[in-house]
Design an enzyme around this catalytic site. Structure first.
Site, short mmCIF file in Angstrom:
data_model
loop_
_atom_site.label_atom_id
_atom_site.label_comp_id
_atom_site.label_asym_id
_atom_site.label_seq_id
_atom_site.Cartn_x
_atom_site.Cartn_y
_atom_site.Cartn_z
N GLY A 72 0.81 -1.22 0.00
CA GLY A 72 0.00 0.00 0.00
C GLY A 72 0.84 1.27 0.00
O GLY A 72 0.51 2.25 -0.68
N THR A 73 1.93 1.24 0.73
CA THR A 73 2.78 2.43 0.82
C THR A 73 3.36 2.80 -0.54
O THR A 73 3.33 3.96 -0.95
CB THR A 73 3.90 2.19 1.85
OG1 THR A 73 3.30 1.92 3.12
CG2 THR A 73 4.82 3.41 1.97
N ASN A 152 -8.08 4.16 8.62
CA ASN A 152 -7.54 3.00 9.35
C ASN A 152 -7.61 3.13 10.86
O ASN A 152 -7.51 2.14 11.56
CB ASN A 152 -6.09 2.76 8.91
CG ASN A 152 -5.27 4.02 8.87
OD1 ASN A 152 -5.55 4.93 8.08
ND2 ASN A 152 -4.28 4.12 9.73
N GLN A 180 -7.73 -0.14 3.58
CA GLN A 180 -8.61 -0.62 4.66
C GLN A 180 -10.00 -0.96 4.15
O GLN A 180 -10.80 -1.56 4.87
CB GLN A 180 -8.75 0.44 5.76
CG GLN A 180 -7.61 0.55 6.74
CD GLN A 180 -7.25 -0.72 7.49
OE1 GLN A 180 -8.07 -1.63 7.69
NE2 GLN A 180 -6.02 -0.81 7.90
N HIS A 202 -1.63 -7.66 2.79
CA HIS A 202 -1.56 -8.17 4.17
C HIS A 202 -2.66 -7.65 5.08
O HIS A 202 -2.72 -8.02 6.26
CB HIS A 202 -0.18 -7.91 4.78
CG HIS A 202 0.07 -6.49 5.17
ND1 HIS A 202 0.04 -6.08 6.48
CD2 HIS A 202 0.37 -5.40 4.45
CE1 HIS A 202 0.32 -4.78 6.53
NE2 HIS A 202 0.52 -4.35 5.29
N CYS A 326 4.48 7.32 19.67
CA CYS A 326 5.37 7.74 20.74
C CYS A 326 6.63 8.34 20.13
O CYS A 326 7.51 7.64 19.66
CB CYS A 326 5.73 6.51 21.58
SG CYS A 326 6.58 6.93 23.09
C1 PLP Z 1 -1.77 -0.42 6.01
C2 PLP Z 1 -2.18 0.77 5.23
C3 PLP Z 1 -1.35 1.32 4.24
C4 PLP Z 1 0.04 0.77 3.97
O1 PLP Z 1 0.03 -0.46 3.31
P1 PLP Z 1 1.34 -1.39 3.39
O2 PLP Z 1 1.03 -2.52 2.47
O3 PLP Z 1 1.49 -1.82 4.82
O4 PLP Z 1 2.48 -0.57 2.92
C5 PLP Z 1 -1.80 2.40 3.53
N1 PLP Z 1 -3.01 2.93 3.77
C6 PLP Z 1 -3.83 2.45 4.70
C7 PLP Z 1 -5.17 3.08 4.91
C8 PLP Z 1 -3.45 1.35 5.47
O5 PLP Z 1 -4.26 0.90 6.43
#
Ligand code: PLP
Length: 392
Positions: A72-73, A152, A180, A202, A326
């Site tokens: 996602g990143t 999220n 999400q 994931h 934190c």
């Molecule tokens: C987890 C998440 C991401 C990042 O996805 P990764 O696969 O962990 O890099 C981006 N946006 C949202 C809303 C997420 O919950």
């Protein structure tokens, strides 16, 4: 025997057995490089094609509009930076919201350093972007609107279809982070008029380190990762075939079992909220009262710190999360809750419980019991607690 309860499914999920079973042979039997033209390569390519088709079907896109990434990143970074660079001659203004995932906010911050201008739309107390404010923010030089489908931290669902319509009407490209949303919403990129959409494996019972970016045909985008001819020359790097195969299966299962799990999780969520309200005083449920996903529950426990609750629950084998990060020893309240107007002190006492496919009623009962104990214990020693609350 120590009991383990995992209520952090918004952070990551386990890999479903069916997913793992499809992945296994890719490590040792179908290990060819999909780019190779011999039989080993063709076999691997066939598996990747099937995964791509499954994902395309799930989001109602064409297969050649799905590009595999590392998660996602990367998808968020690619969408935002790639569009910004491809359309810079049209303008350098981007609209997003103040409650986006750090992947989106981080990409926007990087673009600001390059001279792009970003508008961070505020949200209301439920976490919703105001559509009139969105329209008001659109300018001649606006090239992209990036607004997440589901938050999220609090689970609020944005009006994605309406935003897609506005973007189209004003001729602005629309990207949504649907990471999400994938497990909880029926995503249809055509119906919702989405131009780019980030998803990740994931969070839907697939392996980590793989995701996809949907890019509507006809949208120009600059590469984020240059290299070989993979992904139609748009994303270099040898494909991670086992992960892609697992992702494809995970998405297929998500759509197949959508009603089953959403119903199960909603029932447990409603029970959880009812019980918490009954057993623990001075709480605030954050997020939208109904326009929200079933699996995320965000609760503020007044007068105490979320971190302390998290640690006491962890001691009992229960995994939850706080929105707060934190930073250098100082507790920062969640920027999402802050944007929703939640008082800083209240935001500090917030916990996110995210349910999953394997969550049971026993898990919830155990959590409620331990949570009530933890909150009671912490409030007794909290200097903020008035004696009336302590029951003295
Ligand atoms: C987890 C998440 C991401 C990042 O996805 P990764 O696969 O962990 O890099 C981006 N946006 C949202 C809303 C997420 O919950």
């Amino acid at each position: 025997m120590e009991r383990k309860v995992y209520l952090d499914n918004a952070a990551t999920t386990y890999i479903a057995t069916e997913v793992l079973n499809e992945m296994m042979p890719c490590f040792s039997v179908f290990y060819g490089n999909p780019n190779s033209i011999h039989s080993f390569g063709r076999e691997a390519q066939g598996l990747v094609d099937r995964a791509r088709d499954r994902i395309a079907r799930a989001i109602n896109s064409n297969s050649n509009e799905v590009y595999f990434t590392s998660g996602g990143t990367e998808s968020d970074n690619w969408a935002i930076k790639g569009i910004a660079h491809a359309y810079s001659s049209k303008g350098k203004h981007i609209i997003t919201s103040s409650i986006e995932h750090s992947a989106v906010l981080g990409a926007c911050k990087a673009l600001e350093r390059e001279g792009y201008e970003i508008t961070y739309l505020p949200v209301d107390k439920f976490g919703l972007v105001d559509l009139a404010e969105l329209i008001h923010a659109i300018r001649k030089d606006t090239i992209l609107i990036s607004i997440m489908a589901v938050n999220n931290e609090v689970g609020t669902i944005q009006n994605i279809k309406a935003i897609g319509k506005i973007a189209k009407e004003y001729d602005v490209i629309f990207h949504t982070d649907a990471v999400q949303a994938l497990s909880s919403l029926r995503l249809d990129v055509k119906d919702m008029e989405i131009d780019l959409m980030s998803i990740s494996s994931h969070k839907v019972y697939g392996p980590k380190g793989v995701g996809a970016l949907y890019i509507r045909n006809g949208i120009k985008i600059e590469n984020l990762i240059d290299g070989g001819h993979q992904e139609r020359n748009k994303r270099g790097g040898t494909l991670n075939v086992p992960a892609i195969v697992g992702f494809g299966k995970a998405v297929e299962m998500t759509v197949r079992d959508f009603a089953l799990y959403n119903k199960k999780i909603k029932k447990l969520r409603d029970y959880f909220v009812r019980e918490v309200k009954e057993k623990i005083p001075y709480i605030i449920i954050n997020g939208h009262p109904h326009q929200k996903v079933n699996n995320i529950i965000n609760i503020s426990f007044e007068l105490i710190e979320g971190e302390a609750i998290l640690m006491l629950l962890d001691f009992e084998g229960i995994a939850v999360s706080t929105g707060s990060a934190c930073t250098s020893g100082a507790l920062e309240p969640s920027y999402v809750l802050r944007a929703m107007g939640v008082d800083d002190e209240v935001a500090q006492g917030s916990i996110r419980f995210s349910l999953g496919r394997s969550t049971s009623k026993d898990d919830i009962d155990y959590t409620i019991k331990k949570l009530a104990e933890a909150v009671g214990k912490l409030r007794k020693i909290s200097p903020q607690t008035k004696s009336s609350v302590k029951g003295e």
